[in-house]
Write an enzyme that holds these catalytic residues in place. Structure first.
Site, short mmCIF file in Angstrom:
data_model
loop_
_atom_site.label_atom_id
_atom_site.label_comp_id
_atom_site.label_asym_id
_atom_site.label_seq_id
_atom_site.Cartn_x
_atom_site.Cartn_y
_atom_site.Cartn_z
N PRO A 280 0.75 -1.11 0.21
CA PRO A 280 0.05 0.02 0.00
C PRO A 280 0.94 1.31 0.02
CG PRO A 280 0.01 -0.90 2.17
CD PRO A 280 0.94 -1.89 1.39
N CYS A 353 1.23 28.31 -16.25
CA CYS A 353 0.71 28.89 -17.55
C CYS A 353 -0.03 27.57 -18.46
CB CYS A 353 1.83 29.48 -18.25
SG CYS A 353 2.16 31.05 -17.48
N1 LLP Z 1 2.37 -1.44 -6.01
C1 LLP Z 1 2.38 -0.89 -7.55
C2 LLP Z 1 2.91 -2.11 -8.35
C3 LLP Z 1 1.88 0.22 -7.85
O1 LLP Z 1 2.06 0.60 -9.23
C4 LLP Z 1 1.24 1.24 -6.82
C5 LLP Z 1 0.86 2.48 -7.32
C6 LLP Z 1 1.24 0.70 -5.72
C7 LLP Z 1 1.71 -0.43 -5.11
C8 LLP Z 1 0.70 1.51 -4.63
O2 LLP Z 1 -0.61 2.08 -4.88
P1 LLP Z 1 -1.55 2.57 -3.70
O3 LLP Z 1 -1.83 1.66 -2.43
O4 LLP Z 1 -0.96 4.16 -3.58
O5 LLP Z 1 -2.83 2.99 -4.53
N2 LLP Z 1 -0.34 8.97 -8.87
C9 LLP Z 1 -1.66 8.48 -8.47
C10 LLP Z 1 -1.69 6.97 -8.24
C11 LLP Z 1 -0.73 6.12 -9.00
C12 LLP Z 1 -0.46 4.71 -8.25
C13 LLP Z 1 0.78 4.06 -9.05
N3 LLP Z 1 0.99 2.81 -8.55
C14 LLP Z 1 -2.55 9.31 -7.85
O6 LLP Z 1 -2.42 10.21 -7.26
O7 LLP Z 1 -3.78 8.89 -7.83
#
Ligand code: LLP
Length: 423
Positions: A280, A353
């Site tokens: 996570p 911008c």
């Molecule tokens: N594991 C892998 C292989 C991932 O690609 C990601 C996130 C995570 C774990 C963690 O995911 P989380 O628990 O944070 O959802 N920038 C985007 C989110 C991109 C997530 C990319 N991968 C946003 O601001 O919503």
């Protein structure tokens, strides 16, 4: 604990009033409550109960040193996606064993760094294609090492997240498609310098319900069966991250619910003896962070629906999520809760911008307040900030024990100008 208001209406993060911080850190700044982050990690761990498990925090969500050090002390491992993130975690003293490396395009230099860390390399290089396995083995042989790998499988489950952050469908750039599972297993079996520790999946981010996660977990268990039935062993299954948070529209599932769902899938498949891993990012940090920004300019608009524009010193260079995904955060006046005194609908935008540099339309005081707070900004805020337009990066304030632990001043516009002026 996250964001709250005291009886006088003052904005608090982790119980610490945010407004006085305006005198201590240049805006825009992010504030994070480290105790809150540690508390979320503990509640997630409780979801696994007494079962063997490991939590690998996805540091792409927030890679600030004090926050990582706190999670390290809580016993978490880390999920990294670049040589830079890997170096950061090694510097902070994470055991190589507790580091996993995901990502579709790892360079040879990154593979070497991962394979060469500590006596046995990092805990797992997560292969995202059948072809990557050959490259990993070649690098391991060159270094005279065995590579500990896992396979990131794509279970073809739609997570229902925004298209830019959904990764579980079959044609996604991430992961090995389920239909290629046997080819991937063959590849591992015939390459002696690879040691398969586990199988992994991650179907997307900001999942607010358990059902898709559970389906992906079941498919992962099915894949594990196929490998075990060939007579090989496995240590773990990694059920990924993606746990959603409440940005204001609700979130029915808690991180611990995802943990229980993963354990349930293992048990139903008769694989309860395997260690459960998860990755996570957002859910551990988003609600424990806030972005504070000053209103720098008002532009009244004799428009039928909105009062006009409020320009803030934070923009898409500070918090990219609204511009990139149309994400909506709760944004409030720093000094008073919503609904106190006269309000108007304002369009909020940053100084960059680009027309997409807009946070959305919000009901906020009229006349406008001096400063605003963007809630739930602890994940994918600072880490996605950029130097576009030469504004510098946001500063960061770390809260712990109900007070300010440290203030990290940003690489500011002055430093940026100096850097770019180098000939
Ligand atoms: N594991 C892998 C292989 C991932 O690609 C990601 C996130 C995570 C774990 C963690 O995911 P989380 O628990 O944070 O959802 N920038 C985007 C989110 C991109 C997530 C990319 N991968 C946003 O601001 O919503």
């Amino acid at each position: 604990m996250g964001f709250s208001r005291d009886p006088g209406g003052r904005a608090l993060l982790g119980g610490v009033p945010l407004e006085p911080l305006l005198g201590r850190a240049p805006t825009p700044f992010y504030a994070y409550d480290l105790d809150g982050v540690a508390g979320r990690a503990r509640r997630l761990a409780e979801g696994f109960g007494a079962r063997d498990h490991r939590i690998f925090y996805a540091i792409k969500a927030n890679s600030a040193g004090p926050l990582l050090a706190r999670l390290r002390d809580e016993g978490l491992g880390v999920d990294v996606v670049s040589g830079g993130e890997l170096r950061l975690c090694l510097r902070l003293g994470f055991l190589p064993e507790r580091i996993i490396f995901s990502g579709v395009g790892k360079s040879d230099a990154e593979l070497d760094l991962a394979l060469g860390a500590g006596p046995e390399g990092i805990g797992a290089l997560q292969a995202e294609s059948v072809e990557e396995l050959g490259r990993v083995e070649a690098r391991a042989r060159a270094l005279g090492r065995t590579a500990r790998v896992s396979l990131r499988l794509n279970p073809d489950v739609e997570a229902g997240a925004h298209a830019h952050i959904a990764t579980g469908h079959d044609e996604a750039k991430f992961g090995i498609p389920f239909r290629d599972l046997d080819a991937a297993l063959d590849e591992v079996a015939r390459r002696p310098a690879l040691r398969l520790g586990g199988l992994a999946t991650h179907i997307g981010s900001q999942m607010t319900s358990i059902a898709p996660y559970e389906r992906a977990a079941e498919r992962l268990c099915e894949a594990a069966r196929r490998w075990l039935d060939r007579g090989f062993g496995l240590d773990f299954l990694d059920f990924g991250g993606g746990y959603g948070v409440d940005y204001g529209g609700g979130c029915e599932a808690e991180p611990a619910d995802f943990a229980r769902a993963a354990l349930g899938a293992l048990d139903r498949a008769g694989l309860g003896r395997l260690r459960a891993h998860c990755e996570p990012g957002r859910a551990l940090v988003a609600p424990e962070g806030a972005l504070v920004t000053r209103v720098v300019q008002v532009k009244r608009w004799r428009h039928p629906e909105t009062a006009g524009w409020l320009f803030t010193d934070a923009g898409m260079h500070t918090l990219l999520r609204p511009a990139l995904y149309g994400a909506r955060h709760r944004i409030e006046a720093l000094g008073a809760p919503p609904g106190r005194g006269p309000e108007a609908a304002w369009r909020l935008a940053g100084p960059v911008c680009e027309s997409s540099d807009e946070f959305g339309t919000y009901r906020l005081p009229d006349p406008p307040p001096e400063a605003l707070v963007v809630r739930d900004a602890g994940a994918y805020g600072y880490t996605m900030a950029s130097l576009y337009n030469g504004h510098g990066l946001p500063s960061e304030v770390f809260l712990e024990g109900g007070r300010v632990r440290s203030v990290r001043r940003a690489l500011d516009a002055e430093a940026w100008a100096e850097e770019r002026a180098k000939l």
